[in-house]
Design a protein around this motif. Structure first.
Motif: not given
Lengths: 129, 207
Positions: B38-41, B56-62, B66-67
């Protein structure tokens, strides 16, 4: 009311057929088609205006039928499965006797026998001895 | 100029681009931060905060996906294992049931063999030994997959039957010198003759 043993068999008449205990299919709850499987003409009894208890008593009162069961079909149904019916009274033993054959032949086919067994109703169960 | 607050960063919008005003200088790319935290530097010139949120949303969905996959794999393994156990039980019970049916059929055949003339009224006779022996051969055959139902017919032959709930019916009538097979599939009847016991067993197993 008197019964004419040689009268034409009407569609609404009920025809009775005897069976042995070992010919009852317990899983299907009906007789096997083997009851109607015959190379010769099939013997049936016409109701002749009698009530069922009279018919049962008459069947079982005859020699070799003491333990038999009975199933019934209408004359109309026999005709629907391509059978011909004719009165065949045995006087004086059994004036209600009739014979069934397939159209243009003697006896029944396996298909007719199966149809008759599937559509017959139990009147009384055979005794297992 | 529009300004939006997101994840503690103040994004500026100017000239159709988002940018982060930063007082800090990063020499080491590691210090730019992790794109997944979530860092945006690291936010580049052509990247908008929307694309970062989507990432980030896509990563969380992935991760969730996977779970779920893992969970379903475990469930499937467990169902497979239970199915194998039940299958084993069914096979054992099927064999026992078949053995019981065979015993009952043989007893019935013995009864039929003992019938005397007029066993079912006039025109019925004592059964031919040849017919009884053929029926016994079929019932005792180790090649036969399952026991049929057996019945005496009014023309002094033995009829063996399989009847499925699904409108399928097989009937084999054992005569002295031949066998008549009758099948009915969805109301359509078919009748033919076979001559050998091996053929009869084949027909029965194929039903």
């Amino acid at each position: 009311m008197s019964f004419d043993p040689n009268s034409k068999i009407e569609d609404n008449e009920i025809l009775f057929r005897a069976f042995h205990y070992d010919q009852w299919d317990h899983s299907e709850n009906r007789v096997t088609s083997g009851v109607f499987n015959s190379s010769g003409s099939i013997s049936v009894d016409r109701d002749g205006g009698r009530i069922e208890s009279e018919i049962i008593a008459a069947f079982r009162g005859r020699e070799n039928y003491t333990n038999c069961g009975l199933v019934k079909n209408t004359a109309k149904f026999y005709r629907e499965v391509n059978c011909t019916l004719r009165p065949d009274p045995i006087i004086p033993v059994n004036i209600y006797h009739a014979l069934v054959d397939r159209v243009n032949g003697v006896g029944t086919t396996k298909s007719i026998a199966r149809n008759l067994s599937k559509n017959s109703s139990l009147v009384i169960m055979a005794k297992s001895k | 100029m529009q300004s939006i607050e997101r994840d503690k960063f103040d994004f500026k919008y100017q000239n159709n681009k988002y940018w982060i005003p930063s007082n800090k200088e990063f020499n080491d790319p590691e210090e730019w931060g992790d794109s997944t935290t979530g860092s945006f530097y690291w936010l580049g010139e052509y990247q908008t905060p929307t694309s970062v949120v989507e990432h980030n949303l896509e990563r969380k969905i992935n991760e969730k996906y996977n779970l779920l996959i893992e969970y379903f794999k475990e469930e499937l393994d467990s169902v497979k294992s239970r199915f194998e156990q039940y299958n084993k039980v069914v096979r054992v019970q099927g064999k026992e049931l078949n053995a019981m049916k065979k015993e009952m059929n043989l007893q019935k055949l013995d009864r039929i063999a003992a019938y005397q003339n007029n066993w079912n009224g006039e025109g019925t006779y004592k059964f031919d030994e040849e017919i009884i022996s053929k029926a016994k051969f079929i019932l005792l055959s180790t090649d036969l997959n399952r026991q049929p139902k057996i019945f005496p017919t009014n023309r002094n032959t033995i009829q063996i039957e399989y009847e499925d709930t699904n409108n399928k019916y097989l009937e084999v009538e054992i005569l002295r010198n031949k066998f008549i097979v009758f099948t009915e599939l969805y109301g359509e009847g078919n009748e033919y003759e076979v001559n050998s016991l091996d053929e009869v067993i084949k027909v029965m197993n194929e039903f």
